[in-house]
Scaffold this active site. Sequence first.
Site, short mmCIF file in Angstrom:
data_model
loop_
_atom_site.label_atom_id
_atom_site.label_comp_id
_atom_site.label_asym_id
_atom_site.label_seq_id
_atom_site.Cartn_x
_atom_site.Cartn_y
_atom_site.Cartn_z
N SER A 89 0.70 -1.31 0.02
CA SER A 89 -0.16 -0.08 -0.06
C SER A 89 0.87 1.12 0.00
O SER A 89 2.06 1.15 0.34
CB SER A 89 -0.93 0.12 1.20
OG SER A 89 0.00 -0.04 2.55
N ASP A 90 0.23 2.47 -0.12
CA ASP A 90 0.92 3.80 -0.14
C ASP A 90 -0.13 4.84 0.26
O ASP A 90 -1.31 4.63 -0.17
CB ASP A 90 1.64 4.01 -1.71
CG ASP A 90 2.62 5.02 -1.16
OD1 ASP A 90 3.59 4.71 -0.92
OD2 ASP A 90 2.45 6.33 -1.68
N ILE A 91 0.33 5.89 0.53
CA ILE A 91 -0.72 7.06 1.01
C ILE A 91 0.27 8.10 0.69
O ILE A 91 1.23 8.31 1.25
CB ILE A 91 -0.89 6.83 2.55
CG1 ILE A 91 -2.08 7.92 2.72
CG2 ILE A 91 0.02 6.89 3.37
CD1 ILE A 91 -2.87 7.77 4.02
N SER A 111 -3.72 3.94 -1.36
CA SER A 111 -3.86 2.58 -2.12
C SER A 111 -3.75 1.53 -1.57
O SER A 111 -2.74 1.34 -0.64
CB SER A 111 -3.03 2.69 -3.44
OG SER A 111 -1.65 2.75 -3.06
#
Length: 260
Positions: free
Chosen positions: A138-140, A175
Amino acid sequence: MPPYRTPSLLRLRFAAAALCCQQRRPRLPGTPPTRRPCFPRLTARKSPMATASSSPSTPQPFKLILGSSSVARKHILEEMGLEFQVMTADIDEKSIRRENPDDLVMVLAEAKADAIMSRLNIADYQKEGSQPTLLITSDIVVVHEGIIREKPTTKEEARQFLKGYSGGHVSTVGSVVVTNLTTGKRLGSLDKAEVYFHDIPDEVIENLIDEGVVFRVAGGLLLEHPLTLPFVEAVVGSSDSVMGLSKEIANKLIHDALRA
């Protein structure tokens, strides 16, 4: 002015409850419409899948790899009742650029998955009769006044970020990507949230910077930190999404990836 003291957990819980009951202050024309405050839950609910998989009599029917060293993401998966191992991607995130935050977080989550998979012998996960193995990455990013903000790199940058949030609001774009290492199927999705802040005292901002944790999170945004929590006015969306991993999306993608 007396020195700022970190509130006790009990006081924080009362502060959280009070924030939920407060009426939003009037906003000037042209600003976002008033929303019902939705403060992050302090006790998370487990999904049906997580409850079943965490039962001593029902082993988790798949293996899970978390592609992140984030303490917050590990805590979120633990709250979901999932068993997992941790691997890190160790990629140069700054070398991957996109102007659109939606595109950026998705391509970064996929790049993390690709980097981890490049170090694995995928054939081992695809042997007949092997238990399904899923990889979740994931990423933010934080978006403030239309500008993408990632982890601050200097004290001055962190100070600028936090002062900008004071008395205003920010958006987060996150994501989640789940790759089934057994079938090769990959699924991904986005989640967004907004955080509204009361005025944050300069002394609190300086204490956060001196502590150093702001340099390890996107935009220096700390939602449930004891110094930050009393100044959170409202959250529109889920608190786990703001912290880096949406439980709802992760749960759905895991289910879908196991069926793929």
